[in-house]
Scaffold this motif. Sequence first.
Motif, PDB file in Angstrom:
ATOM      1  N   GLU A   1       5.613 -11.837  -4.489  1.00  0.00           N
ATOM      2  CA  GLU A   1       5.927 -10.694  -3.612  1.00  0.00           C
ATOM      3  C   GLU A   1       5.179  -9.474  -4.126  1.00  0.00           C
ATOM      4  OE1 GLU A   1       6.683  -8.407  -1.129  1.00  0.00           O
ATOM      5  OE2 GLU A   1       8.410  -9.733  -0.747  1.00  0.00           O
ATOM      6  N   ASP A   2       4.355  -8.850  -3.271  1.00  0.00           N
ATOM      7  CA  ASP A   2       3.557  -7.714  -3.728  1.00  0.00           C
ATOM      8  C   ASP A   2       4.301  -6.389  -3.645  1.00  0.00           C
ATOM      9  OD1 ASP A   2       3.293  -8.235  -0.925  1.00  0.00           O
ATOM     10  OD2 ASP A   2       1.777  -6.659  -0.833  1.00  0.00           O
ATOM     11  N   GLU A   3       5.423  -6.345  -2.918  1.00  0.00           N
ATOM     12  CA  GLU A   3       6.199  -5.101  -2.895  1.00  0.00           C
ATOM     13  C   GLU A   3       7.137  -5.102  -4.098  1.00  0.00           C
ATOM     14  OE1 GLU A   3       7.699  -4.205   1.244  1.00  0.00           O
ATOM     15  OE2 GLU A   3       6.408  -5.929   1.615  1.00  0.00           O
TER      16      GLU A   3
ATOM     17  N   ASP B   1       6.109 -14.753  -0.331  1.00  0.00           N
ATOM     18  CA  ASP B   1       5.772 -13.787   0.712  1.00  0.00           C
ATOM     19  C   ASP B   1       4.513 -14.265   1.431  1.00  0.00           C
ATOM     20  OD1 ASP B   1       5.752 -11.449   2.212  1.00  0.00           O
ATOM     21  OD2 ASP B   1       4.638 -10.324   0.692  1.00  0.00           O
TER      22      ASP B   1
ATOM     23  N   MET C   1       2.352 -12.293   3.469  1.00  0.00           N
ATOM     24  CA  MET C   1       1.267 -11.330   3.351  1.00  0.00           C
ATOM     25  C   MET C   1       1.117 -10.898   1.896  1.00  0.00           C
ATOM     26  SD  MET C   1       0.239 -11.262   6.416  1.00  0.00           S
ATOM     27  CE  MET C   1      -0.822  -9.833   6.618  1.00  0.00           C
TER      28      MET C   1
ATOM     29  N   LYS D   1      12.102 -10.866   6.549  1.00  0.00           N
ATOM     30  CA  LYS D   1      12.435  -9.615   5.859  1.00  0.00           C
ATOM     31  C   LYS D   1      12.619  -8.497   6.884  1.00  0.00           C
ATOM     32  CE  LYS D   1       8.767  -9.517   3.186  1.00  0.00           C
ATOM     33  NZ  LYS D   1       7.830  -9.079   2.124  1.00  0.00           N
TER      34      LYS D   1
HETATM   35 CA    CA Z   1       3.674  -8.568   1.269  1.00  0.00          CA
END
Ligand code: CA
Length: 238
Positions: free
Chosen positions: A17-19, A60, A62, A112
């Motif tokens: 997850e990049d967030e 995730d 993206m 999400k």
């Molecule tokens: Ca993302």
Amino acid sequence: MEKKAKEIHEIQILIAEDEEDIAEITRHFLEDAGYSVDVAYNGREALEKIDSSTDLVLLDVMLPEIDGYEVCRQLRSKSETEEIPVIFLTAKSEDDDQIQGLNLGGDDYIVKPSTMEVILARVQSALRRAHVSEVKTIELLGLTLYPKQYKALINGENLHLTFTEFQLINCLVRHPSQIFTRDELLEMVWHDDALTVTNRTIDVHMKNLRDKLGDFSGYIETIWGIGYRFNGQESLSG
Ligand code: CA
């Protein structure tokens, strides 16, 4: 009690997850639920971190560098990682994306934003379907359970449990201090055959199990009018 549960689970979850905020909140929540959690912030890092010891991936879609679909495709192409349950996290709710994720070998998807309770329920469900939580060896309070052999030892001595007795103690030990109703035990141990089994049958199996546990029978506590639970604390003090 919480610390003990962590030692028992030993289940490794990778969150890709990049967030960072979402990743950290999810990590803390899953750690509190007893899982061992690592985070990757892009697809390349996820592929580096996922190996045969990984039990589940929250992925995730993206992601920077390599997107979630491609990460899943690569996991499925290697024998070492092809069977790891993958749950996609997608901010998009279009049916096409969800179908694409499932076609690529994802086991489930979560749209999400989602609550932590939903994520935990989906994680538990995916692990159950993959039989992950039931196959890991557990050692606790002198008791060792080998789920693949249906074998239980106390201080190294084989208890010679029947298949059903083993399933019962395995279920209780993996959720220490959680009270199980007889109906829940029927569901977890007998699965599809639950309808052919009565509550009285459970009590008989529990009695036999306690007899075999001998001095350690206090591990299994009867909760009057409700069901049973594993109580390691009681056994330690008593
Ligand atoms: Ca993302």
